[in-house]
Design an enzyme around this catalytic site. Sequence first.
Site, mmCIF file in Angstrom:
data_model
loop_
_atom_site.group_PDB
_atom_site.id
_atom_site.type_symbol
_atom_site.label_atom_id
_atom_site.label_comp_id
_atom_site.label_asym_id
_atom_site.label_seq_id
_atom_site.Cartn_x
_atom_site.Cartn_y
_atom_site.Cartn_z
ATOM 1 N N HIS A 132 6.800 28.474 23.270
ATOM 2 C CA HIS A 132 6.998 27.340 22.355
ATOM 3 C C HIS A 132 7.949 26.294 22.929
ATOM 4 C CE1 HIS A 132 10.733 29.444 20.812
ATOM 5 N NE2 HIS A 132 11.130 28.186 20.703
ATOM 6 N N SER B 175 16.274 29.305 22.442
ATOM 7 C CA SER B 175 14.878 29.706 22.616
ATOM 8 C C SER B 175 14.552 29.973 24.077
ATOM 9 C CB SER B 175 13.951 28.609 22.098
ATOM 10 O OG SER B 175 14.043 28.482 20.710
ATOM 11 N N GLY B 176 13.782 31.027 24.315
ATOM 12 C CA GLY B 176 13.361 31.344 25.670
ATOM 13 C C GLY B 176 14.373 32.119 26.469
ATOM 14 N N ASP C 122 4.695 34.684 22.593
ATOM 15 C CA ASP C 122 5.577 33.546 22.880
ATOM 16 C C ASP C 122 6.261 33.705 24.237
ATOM 17 O OD1 ASP C 122 6.946 31.194 22.507
ATOM 18 O OD2 ASP C 122 8.391 32.015 21.064
ATOM 19 N N GLY D 168 18.146 25.994 20.525
ATOM 20 C CA GLY D 168 18.573 25.774 21.909
ATOM 21 C C GLY D 168 18.694 27.049 22.718
#
Length: 347
Positions: free
Chosen positions: A85, A233-234, A135, A231
Site C-alpha cells: 500500500h 507502514s512497510g 500487503d 509513516g
Amino acid sequence: MMNRIEILLFFILSLIISVRSTTYQCDPTIQCGCSAQSTVLISRIVGGEAAADYAWGWIVSLQRSLSHSCGASLLTSEYAVTAAHCVYDVSDISILSILAGTNYLYYPSVTTIQRRAVTGVIIHPDFNSVTITNDIAILQFDPLNVSSSSKLAFICLPKQNQDPFQTNSALVAIGWGTTSQYSKTPSSYLQQVTVQAFSSRSTWCQQSGIANTAVSFCAGIIDGGKDTCRGDSGGPLMAFVNNTWVLAGLTSFGYGCAQAGYPGVYARVSAFISFINSTVDFSVLTTATPPSQTETTTAALITIDSGIKNTNHSIPSGNDGNAIYKPMTVMRLWFSVLSCFLLCYLL
C-alpha cells in the site's frame, strides 16, 4: 530530608526501569539479523523510545520526492521489502528513493547516509487495496555500499509458512512514523517499541479489521499506548529468535494508533517467502524459527520518547480470553507498593 527523598526516588525509578527494560544481544558473526550495534536495550514502560544509532542496520526510509513516506527493510544491498500500500498508487517511480545508514531523517551530514533512486517496484499480484491483504512489495535500487564502515545490515527472513513467534510473544517495531495519531509529521529520529502478538481469532484482532489471517496477523498492547502509526507502514516488526532478529511482519494498517482494544495489523512475512524468492531471483537469508526468548533484564537507565505508531489507513471493524500482557497494570502495582514504602520512610 531532600537528600533522603532524592535517593529514594532514584531507587524507585531505577527499580521500575530494571523491571521493564530488556537487553537483546544478537550474534555478530551471522550473515543477517544483527547490526553493528549488536546489543539493543528496549524499554517497556510507556510508548516507544529513540533507537540507538546503528542498532537496526536494515531499516531504510522509503521516500516520495525526498520526503519520508514509509519504512522498508534491507534484504540485500539492492533489494528491500515494504508494504504494497506504500507504492501501489505510484505511477512514476522516479519520485521514489530510499535513505539508508542513518537513524536521522534530516541530518545529511551523517557520514554513513546513503541514498538511492528506486529503479523497480514489484507489488504482490494479489494485493487488495480495499481489504489491505497480501500487503507486500519489493523495492529494487542501485547497490548500496556495504562495508565495515557503512553500518548497514540485512534482516533475516523466516522460513516459508513458519512464523518466528507465538501468541503473546514480544515483538519489536521500528520506524519514523508519527508519535500520535493526530500528528502528520514523521519523527525525525528512528523510534522503537515493544508489542505482543495477538491470537488472530481474538475479538481484539477481529475488530481491528483483519481480513485474512493466513497473510496478516495482529500485534499491540491490549490496554493501548504502544503501537505503530502513520509513516511506519512497510517497516519491520521483528522477533528475536536464537540471538537473531527475524522479520515477522510488515506494518500494514490499524484502527487509529495505540487505541485500547485495537492492535495493529501486520503482513505475515512467512506467507510470502516464495513470492520474495521468485520475484527478485535471489536466495534470501532465512533462519530457523522455533520461537524462543533469550532476554536478560537490565537496570540501565534509558531515555524514553513518545510512542510510535500505525499507518495511512484506519479500518474499523470484536474475546477469546488470551492473556495479553498489560503493562500499566504492572506499573500501577509497583507504584502502589513503592508509594507506600516512600510514605512510611518519610514519616
